[in-house]
Design an enzyme around this catalytic site. Structure first.
Site, mmCIF file in Angstrom:
data_model
loop_
_atom_site.group_PDB
_atom_site.id
_atom_site.type_symbol
_atom_site.label_atom_id
_atom_site.label_comp_id
_atom_site.label_asym_id
_atom_site.label_seq_id
_atom_site.Cartn_x
_atom_site.Cartn_y
_atom_site.Cartn_z
ATOM 1 N N ARG A 1 38.063 40.480 -5.798
ATOM 2 C CA ARG A 1 37.855 39.036 -5.974
ATOM 3 C C ARG A 1 36.463 38.595 -5.527
ATOM 4 N NH1 ARG A 1 40.958 34.133 -6.370
ATOM 5 N NH2 ARG A 1 40.190 32.493 -5.007
ATOM 6 N N ILE B 1 37.399 28.820 -8.941
ATOM 7 C CA ILE B 1 38.233 30.005 -9.062
ATOM 8 C C ILE B 1 39.526 29.668 -8.324
ATOM 9 C CG2 ILE B 1 37.089 31.041 -7.044
ATOM 10 C CD1 ILE B 1 37.755 33.790 -8.156
ATOM 11 N N SER B 2 40.644 29.843 -8.975
ATOM 12 C CA SER B 2 41.922 29.377 -8.427
ATOM 13 C C SER B 2 42.310 30.118 -7.155
ATOM 14 C CB SER B 2 43.037 29.550 -9.466
ATOM 15 O OG SER B 2 42.838 28.711 -10.573
ATOM 16 N N GLN B 3 43.135 29.468 -6.359
ATOM 17 C CA GLN B 3 43.751 30.058 -5.176
ATOM 18 C C GLN B 3 44.443 31.366 -5.571
ATOM 19 O OE1 GLN B 3 46.988 27.658 -3.891
ATOM 20 N NE2 GLN B 3 47.316 28.744 -1.966
#
Length: 240
Positions: free
Chosen positions: A60, A86-88
């Site tokens: 990530r 950027i999503s959780q």
């Protein structure tokens, strides 16, 4: 010939955005990723082995701006520029698991963003086509996905509201931006029995994460949980 090749390699790296600080995956980052999967994802009920494996495998920290690398595995979304995030990690895992991917699917993602969600899906599904409306983000994601050999991801630059008719039909479609209705072009591009997941509701407030399953001309809608995504831009907002 050698000088030409060397120049090409140098230019390739210079053209990359300031996302990944290095091409390495340090031990500390691996430990942070393992901890993320253990405490943020498994403990919240994600159990699909393919999803857990993908979340553990994809670095990530390579998909976030270099100034935020130390926060890459935090339990929250992060800004990536152009007003996008950027999503959780948990939401990435939840949306992926909800599609119940088995490995032979053709998936369409609307909203490439950093490219991280596409990379996760690419570890499970056969092919993924992803569309990003913001050209800078598209180029950044395209570069990073190519650099790290996500060969089954095909990025496109355009308005995802209209899908990708030339590649349809799709087994699954994922929308990673908020919209107050389900785009009709995407429903048409979904296979019979296919699934579409999206944050449905007020684009400027909270939404519900919704899973839509297509049955001929009917659609079964399942609400999963409350979420907060950035709005889908382009036609989705312009038509208002």
């Amino acid at each position: 010939m050698k000088k030409t090749l060397l120049l090409f390699v140098i230019l390739s790296f210079l053209s990359l955005p300031l996302i990944a600080e290095t091409v390495e995956d340090p031990i500390q980052q691996k430990r942070s990723r393992e901890n993320m999967v253990s405490t943020q994802i498994k403990m919240r009920g994600i159990s699909d082995k393919n999803v857990l494996s993908a979340m553990n495998e994809v670095p990530r920290h390579l998909f976030v701006p270099k100034g935020l690398i130390n926060h890459a595995y935090s339990d929250r979304p992060l800004p990536i520029g152009q007003g996008q995030t950027i999503s959780q990690p948990y939401i990435v895992a939840l949306m992926t698991e909800s599609l119940n991917l088995k490995g032979d699917e053709r998936v369409l993602e609307v909203g490439t963003g950093s490219g991280y969600q596409a990379a996760i899906i690419a570890k499970i599904a056969k092919d993924i086509y992803t569309i990003e409306i913001k050209e800078k983000l598209y180029r950044n994601a395209d570069n990073i996905l190519k650099l790290y050999n996500y060969d089954n991801v095909v990025p496109h630059c355009g308005d995802g509201y209209f899908g990708l008719e030339s590649r349809a039909p799709f087994d699954c479609i994922m929308i990673t931006a908020a919209i107050d209705h389900i785009p009709p072009p995407l429903l048409k591009q979904l296979k019979n029995g296919g699934k579409l997941i999206l944050p449905l509701g007020n684009p400027f407030s909270y939404q519900n994460l919704v899973l839509v399953t297509k049955h001929d001309d009917d659609y079964k809608v399942k609400q999963i949980t409350g979420v907060l995504f950035v709005p889908m831009t382009g036609y989705a907002l312009d038509k208002k």
